[in-house]
Scaffold this motif. Structure first.
Motif, PDB file in Angstrom:
ATOM      1  N   ALA A   6      -6.745  -2.742  -0.878  1.00  0.00           N
ATOM      2  CA  ALA A   6      -5.435  -2.071  -0.718  1.00  0.00           C
ATOM      3  C   ALA A   6      -5.752  -1.116  -1.862  1.00  0.00           C
ATOM      4  N   ALA A  38       0.989  -1.295   0.038  1.00  0.00           N
ATOM      5  CA  ALA A  38       0.093   0.134   0.048  1.00  0.00           C
ATOM      6  C   ALA A  38       0.718   1.188   0.060  1.00  0.00           C
ATOM      7  N   VAL A  47      -6.155   2.933  -1.373  1.00  0.00           N
ATOM      8  CA  VAL A  47      -5.077   4.025  -1.578  1.00  0.00           C
ATOM      9  C   VAL A  47      -5.418   4.873  -2.773  1.00  0.00           C
TER      10      VAL A  47
END
Length: 204
Positions: free
Chosen positions: A154, A10, A158
């Motif tokens: 993720a 991430a 993000v």
């Protein structure tokens, strides 16, 4: 997949996403012209493009993806052409229409989504991250369904945070410009940025 590995992925993705490129430039220009909510479909399109490349890397489709040179070129020029179209609409928008009103009326959410998807799929930086860097960072052969879902979540989290931050900042800057001259300058500045993103997409 361990939590540390997921967090490391991430972080690497956040750094890559935060580095200004064609995608960020297109998002900022779109937000300057249409505001945050008008930019959301493009953000979703960008995110989907990343998920496609992630899936290609994990499911062993990297070699196939790299062989589609013609498809890549078509996507690249389609993405560049649409960004250039948006740039012209922004440049020609008049102050009495309001900031980016012409683009807001003409560009449907679906078109914004498609533009974001094309920009990501034609962005060499995204391709390199997922198809070249990721295999050296993760043991892709050991990724199971659970790990794949975790990676997808993720990516979504993000990118929504990083790209939305750019869009929100640009949208707030947009709200500061109300006078006709300022509106025209902002429209043309956003149009120039969008044209720059189009050139960046095509030339890479």
């Amino acid at each position: 997949m361990t939590l540390m590995t997921l967090l490391s992925f991430a972080l690497a993705l956040a750094i890559a996403a935060a580095i200004p490129g064609p995608g960020v430039t297109a998002i900022v220009a779109r937000a300057l012209g249409c505001g945050f909510w008008g930019t959301l479909p493009m953000i979703i399109g960008l995110t989907l493009g990343d998920l496609i490349y992630l899936s290609c890397a994990i499911f062993g489709l990297a070699a196939i993806a790299k062989t589609f040179g013609t498809v890549f070129l078509v996507l690249k020029y389609l993405g560049g052409a649409y960004l250039l179209y948006l740039a012209v609409k922004l440049w020609r928008a008049t102050p009495d229409e309001g900031l980016g009103a012409t683009v807001s009326r003409d560009a449907s959410p679906w078109r914004g989504f498609l533009a974001g998807l094309l920009v990501t799929l034609s962005n060499p930086k995204t391709m390199v991250f997922y198809l070249a860097f990721l295999p050296t960072f993760l043991d892709l052969a050991a990724i199971d369904l659970t790990s794949y879902v975790e990676l997808c979540l993720a990516v979504i989290a993000v990118l929504l945070v990083v790209i939305s931050a750019y869009a929100l900042a640009a949208a707030k800057a947009r709200a500061l410009f109300r006078r006709p001259k300022a509106v025209r300058a902002m429209n043309r500045g956003a149009g120039a940025m969008m044209a720059g993103a189009a050139v960046a997409v095509v030339s890479r």
